[in-house]
Design an enzyme around this catalytic site. Structure first.
Site, PDB file in Angstrom:
ATOM      1  CE1 TYR A  25       1.279  11.846  10.784  1.00 60.23           C
ATOM      2  CE2 TYR A  25      -0.240  10.649  12.179  1.00 60.23           C
ATOM      3  CZ  TYR A  25       0.909  10.688  11.436  1.00 60.23           C
ATOM      4  OH  TYR A  25       1.701   9.574  11.342  1.00 60.23           O
ATOM      5  CD  GLU A  66      -4.493  12.246   3.338  1.00 60.25           C
ATOM      6  OE1 GLU A  66      -5.263  11.298   3.590  1.00 60.25           O
ATOM      7  OE2 GLU A  66      -3.331  12.315   3.797  1.00 60.25           O
TER       8      GLU A  66
END
Length: 216
Positions: A148, A155
């Site tokens: 994550y 991102e």
């Protein structure tokens, strides 16, 4: 009242969906690693970018799965995760391929996405068939601690690079919209993390109980 039975058609559809998705993301993982290792990260997008875009787009079905109760996944969590990825493939990389070509963050993002999805879809497909290997269960509820942060940071880096570069040249609303998305990543990441932590506690307690019971 006895538990509601899942129809064979629904189970068959979900097994097929998860199996095909696991295979598609396995292809993304293999080609990402192979291309990055042999040619360098900058060649990953030309080599696997189109396949990744459509593989991720197909995951939009999961919003419908949650919305219509086909699966028990929370709608808000599913919507946030799928929408953020669709933004990356359609709102960042598709209109601005130079962002992916000039940054190693595209490669690290695909590694995080694909490893996560291979584990997740395999876990669901096998679970629907009544088989849940302990190792796969452990991977499903522990690898997110690493994957994550890797995925989210990659991102955010790509969104930021687009905002300060080509998106800003397109229009100011586009640029400031991306800045707003970056701000939304903070509560969004917290929501995803807390959801996974709750799921992990529940599942790991179940595994520990099963191990103790089997040892008796």
């Amino acid at each position: 009242m006895p538990p509601k039975q899942t129809s064979p058609a629904k189970t068959g559809y979900l097994v097929l969906y998860n199996a095909v998705s696991a295979a598609a993301w396995s292809s993304v993982l293999y080609h990402t690693v192979a291309i990055a290792a042999s040619q360098g990260p900058r060649y990953v997008h030309p080599g696997i970018g189109q396949w990744t875009k459509w593989t991720q787009t197909a995951a939009a079905l999961e919003i419908l799965h949650s919305l219509f109760g086909i699966v028990r996944a929370p709608l808000l969590t599913t919507l946030m995760q799928v929408a953020s990825r669709l933004l990356l493939v359609w709102g960042i990389v598709h209109p601005f391929p130079a962002v992916a070509l000039s940054s190693d963050f595209y490669t690290s993002m695909l590694v995080a996405w694909s490893v996560t999805e291979v584990i997740r879809y395999s876990f669901f497909a096998l679970g629907l068939l009544g088989w849940q290997p302990r190792l796969l269960t452990w991977l499903r509820y522990n690898t997110f601690f690493v994957l994550y942060p890797l995925g989210i940071s990659s991102e955010c880096a790509l969104i930021y690079q687009a905002a300060v570069g080509p998106a800003g040249e397109v229009s100011d609303p586009y640029k400031w919209g991306l800045y707003a998305v970056l701000a939304a990543y903070v509560p969004g990441a917290f929501t995803l993390y807390t959801y996974m932590m709750k799921q992990r506690r529940k599942v790991m307690r179940g595994l520990q109980y099963k191990e103790k019971k089997d040892a008796q």
